[in-house]
Enzyme design. Structure first.
Site, mmCIF file in Angstrom:
data_model
loop_
_atom_site.group_PDB
_atom_site.id
_atom_site.type_symbol
_atom_site.label_atom_id
_atom_site.label_comp_id
_atom_site.label_asym_id
_atom_site.label_seq_id
_atom_site.Cartn_x
_atom_site.Cartn_y
_atom_site.Cartn_z
ATOM 1 C CG ASP A 81 25.860 100.772 -11.756
ATOM 2 O OD1 ASP A 81 24.927 99.833 -11.177
ATOM 3 O OD2 ASP A 81 25.295 100.968 -13.307
ATOM 4 C CB SER B 131 23.543 96.968 -18.400
ATOM 5 O OG SER B 131 24.113 96.174 -17.298
#
Length: 704
Positions: free
Chosen positions: A641, A557
């Protein structure tokens, strides 16, 4: 039609560029050029942002085929996966929690290799052997891709609302169980996001977005978060819109009702690094919300409600946090009283248990727990098993106190704490199939580029030879107030038992030393984060833990951004790079799903010419240079995602494959029926880790 056919053919044709005789698929491209403050920036792989296009689908399929073919040829990949499963196959139990509403105890347990942990109910504390299954998310899908996100029992103990997510998405669905009959009711809520269920009367409040545009559920920008009230037994179409603020479309809103239904709070967040609080009395039907705070740069976290007082943890005027008390008769922040002032250590969290305050502090990225009276008097410090991370659990009017403890060499153990004696005893202790006594952790401190002192944990087998030839896995995050503290991972044992070193620096951008440490890694100080990480790598090499030929860096991330920035700034420093679900396009990140929420840490390319230039200066996508020899790189992302959309990784992979002048592989692993990481089935986690470790060892020339 002819143009589309040619594009499809080009998509699956190999390029002339090779790396270890790999031939990469040609990505769909166009001539997109964006203009920022008079400067033109090309974005040739813009078509990869369209997750519905056939061209993107063909490219994804071709890339996955190439990656899997490469990984399957690594002879020890199956051996690593087998070992990962062996190490993960041990029981994991959470601390028990009592519900006054039902008079029962609840906990979660994973027997070993279950894809999702199961939620249990028991009549008496310590009676786990007779516990009943309350919710088993493993039965909600055949492949374990449905995860339990939240549970909330109604104030009368009659119903339980729970939410699930599918395939790792942030989207939530709510269902309701009748606790008397154990029957699943017809109530079903969809398109909720970042929400729990807060019960009130014969229904509950939840937060949601409007139904997304068809085909853009996982990439479209989320705007105007709304709070609804759902009455049991009615369809979602009848739910009452309780609150929205169209003038603030890029913020999150949620609400909470206390157990006796006399008070309701409204929470506002997303526009800054902090939050705002509003409160209203439910004793008067027409009472309006009163604004308690008005500074989105500060964090205000309610801890507990006792009578007409609210205990609140905040960094308002206290970078290392303090505990304050608000009186509902005068709820404005100007009338709050400081109960526990800011100290030398960072105050992480607070709980009221058995009429006492249990405060968790952070000292050099490790936890300590101090116990105070409700009037702010220090009573004692809790004795802990050693340096590590702690979570404290209990209720304000019950004597039972539990805490969980973990470190790099200790799986999570649940302890029961006795305040009178100051002693603790294990309540739930895992039995992992490995000898952990042969490993050690040390915390070192090194200097970053600007002289800042940064802590780093280093874990490895005892007796490690410092000869510069140890495979090393360097991992961090560096953002959004998230601290890098000790935690156990059975997967890391599979890396370390082969002579590997795990290194975890607590770089700027986190909250290890409070808000100043966080701010020092944000916006136009973001380079500090990368400098801290690069300096960690240099420390490990200088001190002979490893060398450039045996160093792998990884992060997910915002940590994926970290890896992307560091590998483009210092490609000479690492052998292998693993950017996972990373934010790679810093000029356009805020245009997808809830990316706008990250502006408090990053700034955006729309803010100013200076901010645009700064972002472009480190954006991983925009700093790949042709003719550079880049390290072996395995990029990971997933089709569901909707936090960091896969287009970031797609464009980064396509650009790197085209530009890399070296013979090291550049691969992308695109998981299916998976998201940003939350709720991912254990089986998928282990498969992904096996691929990563195989890639690392293979490219370091190490056999497993």
């Amino acid at each position: 039609m002819k143009k589309q056919l040619l594009l499809a053919i080009a998509m699956i044709a190999p390029t002339a560029m090779t790396a270890q005789r790999l031939q990469y698929p040609v990505a769909p491209r166009d001539n997109t050029v964006d203009t920022y403050f008079g400067e033109q920036v090309a974005d040739p792989f813009r078509p990869l942002e369209d997750d519905n296009s056939e061209a993107t689908a063909q490219w994804v399929e071709a890339e996955n085929r190439l990656t899997q073919t490469y990984l399957q040829k690594i002879p020890f990949r199956g051996k690593i996966l087998k070992r990962l499963k062996e190490l993960a196959n041990y029981g994991k139990v959470s601390a028990p929690s009592f519900s006054k509403k039902t008079g029962k105890w609840y906990f979660s347990r994973n027997d070993g290799l279950q894809n999702q942990s199961v939620f249990y109910e028991m009549d008496r504390l310590g009676d786990e052997k007779n516990a009943r299954v309350f919710l088993d998310p493993n039965k909600l899908s055949a492949d374990g891709t449905v995860a339990l996100k939240s549970t909330s029992i109604s104030h009368d103990g009659r119903y339980c609302a729970y939410s699930i997510s599918r395939s790792g998405s942030d989207w939530q669905e709510f269902y309701v169980i009748d606790l008397q009959t154990r029957r699943l009711l017809d109530d079903h809520i969809v398109w909720a996001k970042f929400s729990g269920a807060s019960w009130y009367k014969d229904g509950f409040f939840y937060s949601a977005y409007d139904r997304p545009e068809e085909g853009h559920a996982f990439s479209g920008k989320n705007s105007t978060h709304k709070i609804y009230y759902h009455k049991l037994g009615t369809p979602q179409s009848s739910d009452r819109l309780f609150y929205q603020n169209p003038s603030k479309p890029m913020e999150f809103f949620s609400t909470y009702v206390n157990e006796d239904e006399t008070l309701q709070m409204l929470f506002e967040s997303g526009a800054g690094a902090g939050s705002n609080l509003y409160v209203r009395s439910l004793k008067e039907p027409d009472a309006q919300f009163v604004q308690m705070t008005a500074n989105m740069d500060n964090i205000y976290s309610p801890v507990e409600f006792i009578g007409d007082k609210i205990y609140i943890l905040t960094n308002d005027g206290a970078p290392k946090y303090k505990l304050m008390v608000a009186d509902l008769s005068r709820p404005g922040v100007g009338d709050w009283k400081t109960l526990i002032p800011e100290g030398d250590d960072v105050l992480e969290s607070a709980s009221v248990i058995d009429g006492k305050l249990y405060l968790t502090y952070m000292v050099d990225a490790c936890d300590r727990v101090r116990i105070y009276s409700l009037d702010g008097k220090l009573l004692r410090e809790m004795s802990l098993p050693g340096p590590g991370s702690v979570g404290v659990y209990g209720q304000k009017d019950r004597e039972e106190v539990f805490f969980s403890f973990t470190s790099f060499t200790q799986p999570n153990v649940v302890y029961r704490y006795d305040y009178e004696s100051g002693s603790s005893t294990p309540y739930a202790k895992p039995a992992i199939k490995a000898d952990l006594s042969g490993y050690e952790t040390k915390e070192v401190f090194y200097e970053s580029k600007d002289g800042t002192r940064v802590p780093m944990f280093i874990t490895h087998k005892k007796g490690l030879r410092l000869n510069g030839k140890n495979p090393t896995y360097l991992y961090s995050y560096g953002g959004f107030n998230i601290s890098m503290t000790p935690s156990f991972s059975s997967s890391l044992l599979a890396f370390m038992e082969r002579g590997g070193v795990y290194a975890q620096p607590s770089i700027r951008g986190g909250s290890e030393y409070g808000e100043e440490w966080h701010q020092a890694g944000t916006k136009m100080q973001k380079q500090n984060v990368f400098d801290d990480f690069i300096a960690a790598a240099e420390y490990l090499i200088a001190n002979k833990y490893t060398s450039r030929d045996y160093l792998a860096i990884a992060g997910g991330s915002n940590g994926g951004l970290l890896v992307g920035a560091c590998m483009t700034q210092r490609p000479d420093l690492y052998k292998v790079c693993i950017p996972r679900v990373g934010v790679m396009d810093m000029l356009r990140y805020h245009k997808f799903t809830i990316g706008w929420n990250w502006a408090s840490d990053y700034g955006t390319s729309d803010d100013s010419k200076e901010m645009f230039s700064y972002l472009k200066g480190y954006s991983p996508l925009h700093n790949i240079r042709k003719g550079v020899n880049y390290p072996a790189t395995l990029i990971t992302t997933a089709d569901h995602d909707d936090r960091v959309v896969p287009a970031h990784s797609f464009k980064f992979a396509a650009t790197l494959q085209e530009a890399n002048a070296g013979n090291q592989p550049t691969l992308i692993r695109i998981d299916t029926k998976a998201g940003h990481g939350g709720g991912k089935p254990l089986s998928k986690q282990l498969e992904e880790t096996a691929d990563i470790y195989s890639f690392i060892f293979h490219n370091m020339g190490i056999k497993y």
